[in-house]
Design a protein around this motif. Sequence first.
Motif, short mmCIF file in Angstrom:
data_model
loop_
_atom_site.label_atom_id
_atom_site.label_comp_id
_atom_site.label_asym_id
_atom_site.label_seq_id
_atom_site.Cartn_x
_atom_site.Cartn_y
_atom_site.Cartn_z
N SER A 114 58.50 21.37 -47.87
CA SER A 114 57.81 21.12 -49.14
C SER A 114 56.29 21.09 -48.97
CB SER A 114 58.30 19.82 -49.78
OG SER A 114 57.87 18.71 -49.03
N LYS A 115 55.81 21.08 -47.75
CA LYS A 115 54.36 21.09 -47.52
C LYS A 115 53.78 22.50 -47.55
CE LYS A 115 54.08 16.63 -45.64
NZ LYS A 115 53.94 15.70 -44.67
N TYR A 116 54.57 23.46 -48.01
CA TYR A 116 54.10 24.85 -48.10
C TYR A 116 52.86 24.96 -48.98
CZ TYR A 116 55.83 25.58 -52.84
OH TYR A 116 56.03 25.50 -54.19
N GLN A 117 52.73 24.06 -49.97
CA GLN A 117 51.57 24.10 -50.87
C GLN A 117 50.27 23.88 -50.10
OE1 GLN A 117 50.95 24.96 -53.89
NE2 GLN A 117 52.97 25.12 -54.81
N LYS A 118 50.31 23.04 -49.08
CA LYS A 118 49.11 22.79 -48.25
C LYS A 118 48.66 24.09 -47.58
CE LYS A 118 48.95 18.22 -48.58
NZ LYS A 118 47.91 17.53 -49.27
N ILE A 119 49.63 24.85 -47.08
CA ILE A 119 49.31 26.12 -46.43
C ILE A 119 48.79 27.10 -47.47
CG2 ILE A 119 50.24 28.07 -45.12
CD1 ILE A 119 52.30 26.05 -43.94
N ALA A 164 45.20 26.34 -48.45
CA ALA A 164 44.24 26.67 -47.39
C ALA A 164 44.01 28.17 -47.26
CB ALA A 164 44.74 26.11 -46.06
N ASN A 165 44.83 28.97 -47.94
CA ASN A 165 44.76 30.43 -47.77
C ASN A 165 44.62 31.18 -49.09
OD1 ASN A 165 45.39 31.02 -44.75
ND2 ASN A 165 46.78 29.38 -45.34
N THR A 166 44.10 30.53 -50.11
CA THR A 166 43.98 31.19 -51.41
C THR A 166 43.01 32.37 -51.38
OG1 THR A 166 42.34 29.55 -52.11
CG2 THR A 166 44.65 29.19 -52.80
N ASP A 167 42.21 32.47 -50.33
CA ASP A 167 41.33 33.63 -50.20
C ASP A 167 42.12 34.91 -49.93
OD1 ASP A 167 41.96 32.45 -47.71
OD2 ASP A 167 40.30 33.51 -46.75
N ILE A 168 43.31 34.77 -49.31
CA ILE A 168 44.12 35.96 -49.05
C ILE A 168 45.47 35.94 -49.78
CG2 ILE A 168 43.07 36.51 -46.82
CD1 ILE A 168 45.55 35.28 -45.48
N LEU A 169 45.89 34.76 -50.24
CA LEU A 169 47.17 34.65 -50.96
C LEU A 169 46.91 34.39 -52.44
CD1 LEU A 169 49.20 32.37 -48.51
CD2 LEU A 169 49.19 34.86 -48.63
N LYS A 170 47.51 35.19 -53.28
CA LYS A 170 47.36 34.99 -54.73
C LYS A 170 48.59 34.32 -55.32
CE LYS A 170 43.46 36.81 -54.25
NZ LYS A 170 42.55 35.88 -53.64
N ASN A 171 49.71 34.34 -54.57
CA ASN A 171 50.96 33.77 -55.03
C ASN A 171 51.68 33.20 -53.80
OD1 ASN A 171 53.74 33.50 -55.70
ND2 ASN A 171 53.57 35.08 -57.28
N PRO A 172 52.14 31.94 -53.86
CA PRO A 172 52.80 31.36 -52.68
C PRO A 172 54.12 32.04 -52.32
CG PRO A 172 52.96 29.86 -54.54
CD PRO A 172 52.05 30.98 -54.96
N ASP A 199 52.06 40.20 -40.64
CA ASP A 199 50.76 40.41 -39.99
C ASP A 199 49.59 39.72 -40.70
OD1 ASP A 199 51.95 41.89 -37.91
OD2 ASP A 199 51.85 43.72 -39.12
N GLN A 200 49.83 39.02 -41.80
CA GLN A 200 48.75 38.22 -42.38
C GLN A 200 48.53 37.02 -41.45
OE1 GLN A 200 50.51 37.47 -46.32
NE2 GLN A 200 48.67 38.36 -47.22
N GLU A 201 47.26 36.69 -41.20
CA GLU A 201 46.98 35.50 -40.39
C GLU A 201 46.65 34.35 -41.33
OE1 GLU A 201 43.69 33.86 -37.42
OE2 GLU A 201 44.80 35.57 -36.61
N LEU A 202 47.47 33.31 -41.27
CA LEU A 202 47.31 32.16 -42.14
C LEU A 202 46.72 30.99 -41.37
CD1 LEU A 202 50.77 32.21 -43.95
CD2 LEU A 202 48.63 33.27 -44.69
N ILE A 203 45.92 30.23 -42.06
CA ILE A 203 45.42 28.96 -41.53
C ILE A 203 46.46 27.89 -41.84
CG2 ILE A 203 43.70 27.14 -41.87
CD1 ILE A 203 41.69 29.41 -42.46
N ILE A 204 46.84 27.14 -40.86
CA ILE A 204 47.73 25.99 -41.05
C ILE A 204 46.81 24.77 -40.99
CG2 ILE A 204 49.78 24.78 -40.25
CD1 ILE A 204 50.23 27.80 -41.03
N PRO A 205 46.57 24.14 -42.15
CA PRO A 205 45.57 23.08 -42.19
C PRO A 205 46.03 21.78 -41.53
CG PRO A 205 46.63 23.26 -44.31
CD PRO A 205 47.18 24.37 -43.46
#
Length: 126
Positions: free
Chosen positions: A96-101, A104-112, A118-124
């Motif tokens: 359920s903490k997917y929202q935190k991720i 933190a990545n709204t610059d590359i993700l427009k929809n959860p 191959d997308q590199e995500l920041i895990i805050p």
Amino acid sequence: MMVREKYQGVLDLGETLGIQDGDVKVEDGKLKIWGTAKTQYEKNLLWDAIKAAGGDSPSDIMADIKVADESVYARHTVASGETLGKIAKHYYGDPSKYQKIYQANTDILKNPDLIYPDQELIIPNL
């Protein structure tokens, strides 16, 4: 069993993770290790391996592990079939903490619900 052999799995993990400026010495029957992990998550992996080999309070090892990038918990490259929920469960133990991720990545993700391999995500940090 020699102390170095006891913690060989930790040393191997450090090599796999690419610990920077790492070194290992055995002095007075204690294994002394140090180096710099890329993220807190990698440092935690090393400490988990130390505890697995030596118990919760091992007295035969001294470790000084620093973190190069304290601004994030981890960096994750998306694999095929992953979801933010699966990734959150992996790093936080709670999907359920997917929202935190996502936040933190709204610059590359427009929809959860839309992530791609191959997308590199920041895990805050939480």
